[in-house]
Write a protein that holds these residues in place. Structure first.
Motif, PDB file in Angstrom:
ATOM      1  N   ILE A  30      -4.149  -5.740   8.659  1.00  0.00           N
ATOM      2  CA  ILE A  30      -3.651  -6.875   7.882  1.00  0.00           C
ATOM      3  C   ILE A  30      -3.510  -6.417   6.437  1.00  0.00           C
ATOM      4  CG2 ILE A  30      -4.120  -9.188   7.045  1.00  0.00           C
ATOM      5  CD1 ILE A  30      -5.379  -9.893   9.608  1.00  0.00           C
ATOM      6  N   VAL A  31      -2.346  -6.621   5.881  1.00  0.00           N
ATOM      7  CA  VAL A  31      -2.016  -6.121   4.542  1.00  0.00           C
ATOM      8  C   VAL A  31      -1.954  -7.294   3.566  1.00  0.00           C
ATOM      9  CG1 VAL A  31      -0.388  -4.778   3.176  1.00  0.00           C
ATOM     10  CG2 VAL A  31      -0.656  -4.296   5.628  1.00  0.00           C
ATOM     11  N   PHE A  32      -2.742  -7.208   2.487  1.00  0.00           N
ATOM     12  CA  PHE A  32      -2.770  -8.244   1.464  1.00  0.00           C
ATOM     13  C   PHE A  32      -2.204  -7.705   0.154  1.00  0.00           C
ATOM     14  CE2 PHE A  32      -6.475  -9.255   4.201  1.00  0.00           C
ATOM     15  CZ  PHE A  32      -6.126 -10.551   4.583  1.00  0.00           C
ATOM     16  N   ASP A  33      -1.862  -8.629  -0.734  1.00  0.00           N
ATOM     17  CA  ASP A  33      -1.565  -8.233  -2.109  1.00  0.00           C
ATOM     18  C   ASP A  33      -2.819  -7.635  -2.736  1.00  0.00           C
ATOM     19  OD1 ASP A  33       1.153  -9.003  -2.535  1.00  0.00           O
ATOM     20  OD2 ASP A  33       0.510 -11.101  -2.464  1.00  0.00           O
ATOM     21  N   GLN A  34      -2.626  -6.781  -3.726  1.00  0.00           N
ATOM     22  CA  GLN A  34      -3.753  -6.138  -4.395  1.00  0.00           C
ATOM     23  C   GLN A  34      -4.729  -7.186  -4.935  1.00  0.00           C
ATOM     24  OE1 GLN A  34      -2.554  -3.527  -7.536  1.00  0.00           O
ATOM     25  NE2 GLN A  34      -4.558  -2.552  -7.731  1.00  0.00           N
ATOM     26  N   ASN A  35      -5.997  -7.050  -4.526  1.00  0.00           N
ATOM     27  CA  ASN A  35      -7.074  -7.923  -4.995  1.00  0.00           C
ATOM     28  C   ASN A  35      -6.888  -9.393  -4.596  1.00  0.00           C
ATOM     29  OD1 ASN A  35      -8.304  -5.695  -6.318  1.00  0.00           O
ATOM     30  ND2 ASN A  35      -6.979  -6.015  -8.107  1.00  0.00           N
ATOM     31  N   VAL A  36      -6.071  -9.657  -3.547  1.00  0.00           N
ATOM     32  CA  VAL A  36      -5.879 -11.047  -3.118  1.00  0.00           C
ATOM     33  C   VAL A  36      -6.099 -11.137  -1.609  1.00  0.00           C
ATOM     34  CG1 VAL A  36      -4.375 -13.076  -3.255  1.00  0.00           C
ATOM     35  CG2 VAL A  36      -4.123 -11.245  -4.926  1.00  0.00           C
ATOM     36  N   PRO A  37      -7.329 -10.926  -1.136  1.00  0.00           N
ATOM     37  CA  PRO A  37      -7.609 -11.042   0.302  1.00  0.00           C
ATOM     38  C   PRO A  37      -7.669 -12.507   0.727  1.00  0.00           C
ATOM     39  CG  PRO A  37      -9.622 -10.595  -0.870  1.00  0.00           C
ATOM     40  CD  PRO A  37      -8.525 -10.555  -1.909  1.00  0.00           C
TER      41      PRO A  37
END
Length: 869
Positions: free
Chosen positions: A489-496
């Motif tokens: 699962i891929v999130f935006d940087q620092n936005v899990p």
């Protein structure tokens, strides 16, 4: 796959193929129809009756204008105008003026007839002229005010072929061999029925078959007003066709379809139009962001030149088409009389004009020798009666127009009938042609298919607790759950968003999938490529992106999916926030994931599909001239299960025959796959979408042969039964359910196969999807070819069942699954090409092999999955 992809580069495009000599699949008349619930259906077709033995004579018209050119006379024929848009309409207006003047000078044209002139090169008459040729020479400013004008000549002569037809020739207009159909009387009636609107000053006629009202106050419809003075007008299109009729004999019908179109303002200066847009200034440069963003709204707009010796000649002024914006009049230089000058100085010296806005960009137009000329904005006036093309509209204008056109059934029917009356198409003609009220026919609502899902369960269509509209259904466990054992699962940087992961996994397990916990990774610096590189190294099955919509990674993600041959799924962060509370949204996402991984969510119980290969061809882009590449999508049930549809897209040249170059290649690919996965099929069914009736002969004689050759290339004895069906929404037929409550949308599964269909072919209309808004449009299907004639009800049921096989949404869609899915592949291919650009060879020609090899999916694992679910 690689070898097959390379074959595309060697395809030869046949030019000027003449087809239609071979018979199409003949109609099979069914008796004792009891396949569904009958329903009364109102249409937008009106029966046309013409007196028996009524002759119609066809004459050729030639209109020539003669001008002084130096010491000689030059003639220009405008009765065969090759111009387009306003220039073409102007030529037709000139011809009409010449014709009316000729009538006033010709006793024979005053006594005979009645006559119907198409304002170009054709005239029809209900009586034969005493002389087979009439000549008139016309002079004077009422014909032309141009200083060089000498005279106009009008010549009327009987045509060499098809000079006389009669009302008894209606049966000749249809033929099981398309090339042998004689359309003469249809061409005549198309013009004759338009006789009244052509003469009505309140009606604007575009071509001869689309009529708009200048004053539409009696219609009481809303209007759309756009930027730059654009405003909408309502009208109707019209066509005459020969159909089965109530008596099962070839019968004439007129189809009228409501048209709502945006028009540019009449006789407005271009400066006024530009000034109406927010952000415009008289000092605007052509490289200004505003000008760059607005250019597309004006490309192709026709304008009169409002200077020079023709500026006071009204509609005879010089006409240009906008090609773009250029440097300002003060900046733009060019050579004149072997000296360099600016546009500003030229207008001052040549026309004694002191430009008011010399620092505003100029307009580029085609000049002599096809070179661009720069014209000041203030010197241009928009030509009248110009429809706004889609690319000239803002997204907001397009949305407003769509909303206006999306009328509810009772409103669309009422407005259509009102417009037809106001335009004058519903009136009888000269006491010889009678136009009836809209036809009413009987249709049938087919039974819903049996749908099976996990745990040997079936959809209960009579369940009072089922969700949504009557066509919606629900399943509690996948028919064939997939395994998801290695994924990220891929999130935006620092936005899990860990709260979304658990509900997704739980829903997967509830639906029967075997799932392991995913790895989490983050996008750094907006770069997606490293994510894919690491995922491939780690042999991931799938990447699931949960990112904020403001980052808009979707297009790049899908391009990288193709490049790295790795399945992706995209969820907006804003949507994922609500996943714990929204079960239906979770299930929709899981439906896609299961299908992409090779699972099957449910299956349709249809015996006719079990040993049959079904292929759909679709393109989301228009064909036409030129060689700019487009993406053709195809889909087939070539996987291990006969209800699983996969496929891909292939880039081809943009031609009028969009499918011809790839039919054999695609059928061979699909045959190889289905033989590998399920064994040799006993039958092949191919759907072609978006084709016109004029292409039936091409399908029957060229495409069918290519399908046969694809089979024989596998084995000399590979001769499955072949069936080919054309599907089209490119028609103007509208159907409305009619009962004691009034008019409403047809129920999904409604078919019409009598009265308003082709009298000789197996043809039917089906409405599959639920209309969420507006009026739904039935799809017309025609059986073009078959090696195993069966009743039309077999194809109706199979086509309707396939509309339920979308697998993602639990209700039927507007087209059978192979076509619907092929359309989504075509769209994906177009998106990839737009992002990555086509490859051209050293000669500047589109390189089939290189483009398909680099940006296609035929040689990838994605091809065996439904990656675009």
């Amino acid at each position: 796959m690689e070898e097959l992809a390379k074959q595309l580069n060697n395809v030869k495009f046949e030019k000027n193929i003449v087809c239609g000599s071979n018979p199409l699949a003949a109609k099979i008349v069914e008796k004792n129809k009891s396949r569904g619930t009958p329903v009364s259906i109102s249409t937008n077709l009106r029966r046309i009756d013409i007196e028996k033995n009524q002759p119609i004579y066809k004459y050729a018209v030639q209109v020539l204008f003669f001008y002084n050119k130096g010491d000689k006379e030059e003639s220009v024929e405008i009765s065969k105008s090759v111009s387009k848009g306003p220039e073409h309409e102007r030529d037709k207006a000139k011809c009409s003026k010449v014709y009316k003047k000729s009538v006033s000078q010709s006793p024979e044209l005053q006594k005979g007839g009645p006559f119907f002139y198409d304002r170009q090169s054709c005239l029809y008459s209900f009586s034969r002229l005493k002389n087979d040729e009439i000549m008139c020479s016309l002079k004077g400013a009422e014909i032309s005010s141009r200083p060089s004008f000498i005279r106009a000549e009008f010549k009327l002569s009987k045509v060499k072929e098809s000079f006389q037809s009669t009302s008894n020739d209606i049966s000749k207009t249809v033929n099981i061999r398309p090339a042998q159909a004689d359309k003469t009387i249809l061409e005549a009636l198309n013009l004759i029925i338009s006789g009244k609107p052509l003469e009505d000053p309140n009606v604007l006629t575009i071509g001869n078959c689309v009529h708009y009202l200048y004053d539409d106050s009696k219609i009481q419809m809303d209007r759309v007003n756009g930027s730059g003075g654009k405003s909408s007008a309502v009208g109707t299109s019209k066509s005459i066709r020969t159909l089965e009729g109530k008596e099962k004999t070839p019968t004439l019908y007129m189809t009228t379809e409501l048209k709502t179109t945006l028009f540019h303002p009449d006789n407005a200066t271009l400066f006024q139009v530009l000034s109406d847009y927010s952000g415009f200034s008289p000092q605007m440069k052509c490289n200004n962001p505003w000008a760059l963003s607005m250019k597309d709204f004006f490309l192709g707009v026709s304008c009169y030149v409002n200077y020079g010796k023709f500026k006071d000649l009204g509609d005879e002024r010089v006409m240009i088409k906008i090609k773009g914006f250029g440097l300002s009049a003060r900046e733009q230089t060019f050579e004149c009389d072997k000296k360099e000058t600016t546009v500003f100085k030229y207008f001052k010296e040549k026309y004694n004009m002191s430009l008011q806005y010399p620092d505003l960009f100029t307009v580029l137009a085609r000049g002599r020798d096809d070179k661009n000329q720069n014209i000041p904005v203030e010197c241009l006036v928009l030509c009248n009666s110009q429809p706004v093309r889609t690319e000239q509209m803002s997204k907001d204008e397009q949305a407003k127009l769509i909303r206006l056109a999306a009328a509810k059934p009772h409103e669309r029917k009422r407005n259509t009938d009102k417009v037809v009356t106001e335009v004058g198409l519903g009136a009888n003609v000269q006491g010889l042609i009678r136009v009836s009220q809209p036809e009413t026919v009987t249709g049938y609502v087919l039974p819903k298919p049996t749908i099976k899902f996990g745990g040997e369960k079936k959809v209960n269509w009579n369940d009072p607790n089922k969700r949504g509209p009557a066509t919606d259904f629900n399943i509690t466990r996948f028919s064939k759950p997939a395994k998801l054992l290695s994924w990220e699962i891929v999130f935006d940087q620092n936005v899990p968003l860990d709260s979304a992961i658990g509900p997704l996994i739980n829903t997967m397990k509830e639906m029967g999938m075997e799932v392991r916990d995913p790895q989490k990774t983050f996008i750094v610096g907006g770069k997606l490529r490293p994510i894919f590189e690491n995922a491939v190294k780690n042999k991931r099955q799938m990447l699931l992106f949960i990112t904020k919509s403001s980052n808009n990674y979707h297009q790049e993600m899908k391009c990288l999916e193709q490049e790295f041959d790795l399945i992706t799924q995209d969820i907006r962060f804003e949507t994922a926030l609500r996943l714990p509370q929204q079960q239906n949204t979770r299930k929709n996402i899981i439906n896609k994931i299961n299908i992409k991984l090779g699972g099957l969510n449910y299956e349709i119980d249809n015996e006719d599909l079990k040993n049959r290969l079904v292929i759909g061809f679709e393109t989301s882009q228009k064909g036409g001239l030129g060689d700019a590449p487009i993406a053709i999508g195809f889909s087939a049930n070539m996987s291990a299960h006969h209800m699983q549809f996969t496929g891909g897209y292939i880039f081809v040249k943009r031609t009028s025959d969009v499918y011809g170059s790839i039919v054999q290649t695609v059928v061979k690919i699909c045959m190889d796959e289905v033989i590998k996965n399920r064994g040799k099929p006993s039958s092949i069914l191919v759907y072609f979408s978006g084709v016109t009736e004029g292409q039936y002969g091409l399908i029957n004689e060229v495409y069918v042969q290519q399908i046969k050759e694809a089979c024989l290339s596998i084995h000399a004895n590979c001769k499955p039964h072949i069936h080919v069906i054309a599907a089209s929404k490119i028609h103007n037929t509208r159907l409305y359910k009619e009962d004691q409550r009034g008019f409403s949308n047809l129920e999904p599964g409604t078919v019409v196969d009598e009265t308003i269909v082709n009298p000789l072919l197996n043809e039917w209309y089906t409405t599959s999807a639920v209309a969420r808004q507006g009026t739904n449009k039935a799809v017309k299907y025609t059986l073009i070819f078959t090696t195993q004639p069966v009743p039309i009800s077999v194809w109706e049921r199979l086509t309707n069942d396939l509309a339920y096989d979308h697998q993602i949404v639990y209700h039927p869609v507007s087209l059978p699954a192979p076509l619907y899915i092929a359309g989504s592949y075509s769209t994906r291919g177009a998106q990839v090409l737009a992002q990555r650009r086509a490859i051209y060879n050293a000669e500047g020609e589109f390189d089939f092999e290189a483009t398909n090899e680099k940006f296609g999916v035929l040689n990838k694992k994605l091809f065996s999955t439904r990656f675009n679910a």
